[in-house]
Design a protein around this motif. Structure first.
Motif, short mmCIF file in Angstrom:
data_model
loop_
_atom_site.label_atom_id
_atom_site.label_comp_id
_atom_site.label_asym_id
_atom_site.label_seq_id
_atom_site.Cartn_x
_atom_site.Cartn_y
_atom_site.Cartn_z
N GLU A 77 -62.01 -14.61 5.59
CA GLU A 77 -60.84 -14.56 4.72
C GLU A 77 -60.43 -13.12 4.39
O GLU A 77 -59.28 -12.87 4.07
CB GLU A 77 -61.09 -15.34 3.43
N LEU A 78 -61.35 -12.18 4.48
CA LEU A 78 -61.06 -10.79 4.11
C LEU A 78 -60.88 -9.86 5.30
O LEU A 78 -60.19 -8.85 5.20
CB LEU A 78 -62.17 -10.25 3.21
N VAL A 79 -61.50 -10.19 6.42
CA VAL A 79 -61.48 -9.29 7.57
C VAL A 79 -60.53 -9.80 8.63
O VAL A 79 -60.61 -10.95 9.06
CB VAL A 79 -62.91 -9.12 8.16
N LYS A 80 -59.63 -8.92 9.04
CA LYS A 80 -58.71 -9.21 10.15
C LYS A 80 -59.26 -8.47 11.36
O LYS A 80 -59.22 -7.24 11.42
CB LYS A 80 -57.30 -8.76 9.79
N HIS A 81 -59.78 -9.25 12.31
CA HIS A 81 -60.47 -8.68 13.47
C HIS A 81 -59.60 -7.66 14.21
O HIS A 81 -58.48 -7.95 14.61
CB HIS A 81 -60.90 -9.79 14.43
N GLY A 82 -60.15 -6.45 14.34
CA GLY A 82 -59.45 -5.37 15.04
C GLY A 82 -58.43 -4.65 14.20
O GLY A 82 -57.86 -3.65 14.64
#
Length: 186
Positions: free
Chosen positions: A125-130
């Motif tokens: 929910e917090l990390v947007k990959h890349g």
């Protein structure tokens, strides 16, 4: 912003801050980093061990004995967290279980420190990959190694992701926004 230049760094400095227990997956980070040289990747581990996890901790200490790129730093007091995060290029949160709302993850985002996290609920929910960090399959040391290799090969990528990190909205702000939205639609 970080107290050192991530783009010029020849060695990627990774930090783990958390409890030292099997559910947190620190063994995955240790396994994933086993083939890196000290000039490529340095890992500092801050954490506390409960009496129930002493055997796990002792096993990790044994596995890292003689590893020059893994340093055990002991307990980190809360008032030292922000300053400490500023010294690193990447925070690793290799949890095997749901994090829900990891405080250290939020603190890393506020410090503009990119993260590499397992793809568990809470982290996703917090990390947007890349974009502001990297994700890997929970429980997979090889998937974590792949993401660490990506960072070692392209330190500028860490700078780009760090620039995209921002403080997470406080609960009070989220609540107020929802109340305003409900007032508008009712």
């Amino acid at each position: 912003f970080p107290s050192h230049d991530r783009a010029q760094s020849k060695c990627i400095k990774v930090v783990y801050i958390g409890r030292i227990t099997p559910s947190k997956g620190l063994d995955l980070l240790i396994e994933a980093s086993s083939d890196f040289q000290v000039e490529e990747l340095m890992i500092d581990i801050f954490g506390v061990v409960s009496s129930a996890d002493t055997k796990y901790y002792e096993g990790l200490i044994e596995r890292t004995s003689g590893k020059m790129n893994i340093r055990w730093q002991g307990k980190l007091e809360h008032h030292q967290v922000h300053h400490t995060l500023m010294e690193y290029d990447l925070l690793c949160l290799p949890s095997r279980t749901t994090e829900m709302s990891s405080l250290i993850l939020k603190e890393a985002m506020a410090a503009k420190l990119p993260v590499v996290v397992s793809d568990t609920v809470g982290n996703k929910e917090l990390v947007k990959h890349g974009i502001n960090g990297l994700m890997f399959k929970s429980g997979s040391a090889s998937a974590l190694k792949e993401q660490l290799t990506r960072c070692v090969l392209n330190p500028q990528f860490l700078c780009d992701m760090g620039a995209n990190c921002s403080p997470v909205t406080k609960l009070e702000e989220t609540t107020e926004a929802h109340l305003r939205l409900y007032a508008e639609i009712s």
